[in-house]
Design an enzyme around this catalytic site. Sequence first.
Site, mmCIF file in Angstrom:
data_model
loop_
_atom_site.group_PDB
_atom_site.id
_atom_site.type_symbol
_atom_site.label_atom_id
_atom_site.label_comp_id
_atom_site.label_asym_id
_atom_site.label_seq_id
_atom_site.Cartn_x
_atom_site.Cartn_y
_atom_site.Cartn_z
ATOM 1 N N GLY A 53 0.761 -1.247 0.000
ATOM 2 C CA GLY A 53 0.000 0.000 0.000
ATOM 3 C C GLY A 53 0.788 1.291 0.000
ATOM 4 C CD GLU A 107 1.545 0.562 7.343
ATOM 5 O OE1 GLU A 107 1.070 0.615 6.193
ATOM 6 O OE2 GLU A 107 1.445 -0.438 8.067
ATOM 7 C CG ASP A 108 -1.358 1.454 3.148
ATOM 8 O OD1 ASP A 108 -1.049 1.172 4.325
ATOM 9 O OD2 ASP A 108 -1.965 0.658 2.409
ATOM 10 C CG ASP A 111 -8.274 0.067 10.187
ATOM 11 O OD1 ASP A 111 -8.981 0.654 11.009
ATOM 12 O OD2 ASP A 111 -8.727 -0.842 9.454
ATOM 13 C CE LYS A 139 -9.900 3.191 7.606
ATOM 14 N NZ LYS A 139 -10.366 1.826 7.236
ATOM 15 C CG PHE A 160 -12.623 -0.420 2.701
ATOM 16 C CD1 PHE A 160 -11.625 -1.050 3.422
ATOM 17 C CD2 PHE A 160 -12.636 -0.560 1.315
ATOM 18 C CE1 PHE A 160 -10.654 -1.813 2.791
ATOM 19 C CE2 PHE A 160 -11.656 -1.318 0.676
ATOM 20 C CZ PHE A 160 -10.673 -1.949 1.419
ATOM 21 C CB ILE A 161 -10.453 4.991 1.561
ATOM 22 C CG1 ILE A 161 -9.241 4.699 2.473
ATOM 23 C CG2 ILE A 161 -11.449 5.911 2.269
ATOM 24 C CD1 ILE A 161 -8.400 5.921 2.803
ATOM 25 C CG ASP A 167 -5.518 -3.655 -1.707
ATOM 26 O OD1 ASP A 167 -5.056 -3.156 -0.665
ATOM 27 O OD2 ASP A 167 -5.852 -4.848 -1.791
ATOM 28 N NE ARG A 173 -2.070 -3.186 -4.032
ATOM 29 C CZ ARG A 173 -2.205 -3.319 -2.714
ATOM 30 N NH1 ARG A 173 -2.158 -2.264 -1.936
ATOM 31 N NH2 ARG A 173 -2.386 -4.508 -2.172
HETATM 32 P P1 IMP Z 1 -4.229 -2.248 10.782
HETATM 33 O O1 IMP Z 1 -3.281 -3.379 11.059
HETATM 34 O O2 IMP Z 1 -5.629 -2.556 11.231
HETATM 35 O O3 IMP Z 1 -3.767 -0.906 11.286
HETATM 36 O O4 IMP Z 1 -4.402 -2.166 9.219
HETATM 37 C C1 IMP Z 1 -3.404 -1.703 8.439
HETATM 38 C C2 IMP Z 1 -3.474 -2.223 7.015
HETATM 39 O O5 IMP Z 1 -4.798 -2.630 6.607
HETATM 40 C C3 IMP Z 1 -3.101 -1.099 6.105
HETATM 41 O O6 IMP Z 1 -1.714 -1.013 5.924
HETATM 42 C C4 IMP Z 1 -3.855 -1.452 4.843
HETATM 43 O O7 IMP Z 1 -3.103 -2.355 4.061
HETATM 44 C C5 IMP Z 1 -5.113 -2.135 5.334
HETATM 45 N N1 IMP Z 1 -6.245 -1.170 5.430
HETATM 46 C C6 IMP Z 1 -6.765 -0.616 6.553
HETATM 47 N N2 IMP Z 1 -7.785 0.208 6.277
HETATM 48 C C7 IMP Z 1 -7.919 0.183 4.926
HETATM 49 C C8 IMP Z 1 -8.800 0.880 4.013
HETATM 50 O O8 IMP Z 1 -9.691 1.687 4.359
HETATM 51 N N3 IMP Z 1 -8.599 0.594 2.686
HETATM 52 C C9 IMP Z 1 -7.652 -0.270 2.231
HETATM 53 N N4 IMP Z 1 -6.796 -0.911 3.048
HETATM 54 C C10 IMP Z 1 -6.938 -0.692 4.390
HETATM 55 MG MG MG Z 2 -0.680 -1.636 4.363
#
Ligand code: IMP
Ligand code: MG
Length: 184
Positions: A53, A107-108, A111, A139, A160-161, A167, A173
């Site tokens: 991402g 990081e992209d 969350d 987020k 969700f984006i 993606d 992407r």
């Molecule tokens: P976390 O481990 O819950 O913080 O999630 C992180 C990863 O989940 C990110 O690096 C993304 O790859 C994916 N992700 C989380 N939210 C989204 C979203 O809204 N769209 C697309 N990918 C997401």
């Molecule tokens: Mg990611």
Amino acid sequence: MSCNKNRVTLHDKTFEEMIPAEQIDRAVAQVAEQINADYADREAPLFLGVLNGSFMFMSDLMKKVEFSCELSFVKLASYVGTSTTGKVQELIGLKNNIEGRHVIVVEDIVDTGESIEHLMRSLSGHNPASVEVATLFFKPNSYSKSIPIKYKALEIGNEFIVGYGLDYDQLGRNLKAVYVVVNE
Ligand code: IMP
Ligand code: MG
């Protein structure tokens, strides 16, 4: 992928434009400015991107960085479809010696924070001089970890984006803007 001006369909879902490319550019420039101020006098920091991402954010961010630096990537996966599995898989691990180095994780999106917590724990075992996180999206209502996220380009809700590197099951992407899922 079908696309009109403000809407795009990926797999079984439709998304509409939420953040135009110009707004993303400005947010990336602001983060770059902060990083340039904070790291100007540090010995060649390492930007460590989290694939897949972060590739587009990393590319645009790097073009705005004004000090000597290195770049590398790791690859993690946790999402299937539009929700996290809660389990972080390391698909490509760290290939650099980061002992005594200043590391900026790119990081992209942060969350729940599960992925970043997992990565930070694994990096701290290699004795870096410092590790900070730069994320394009954050987020805040979903984040449940205590690791400080120093550089955040844009904050969003729990929607969700896709786009600009992010993606939906590997599609979307390549979009220049960011799109949000339309609930039908
Ligand atoms: P976390 O481990 O819950 O913080 O999630 C992180 C990863 O989940 C990110 O690096 C993304 O790859 C994916 N992700 C989380 N939210 C989204 C979203 O809204 N769209 C697309 N990918 C997401
Ligand atoms: Mg990611």
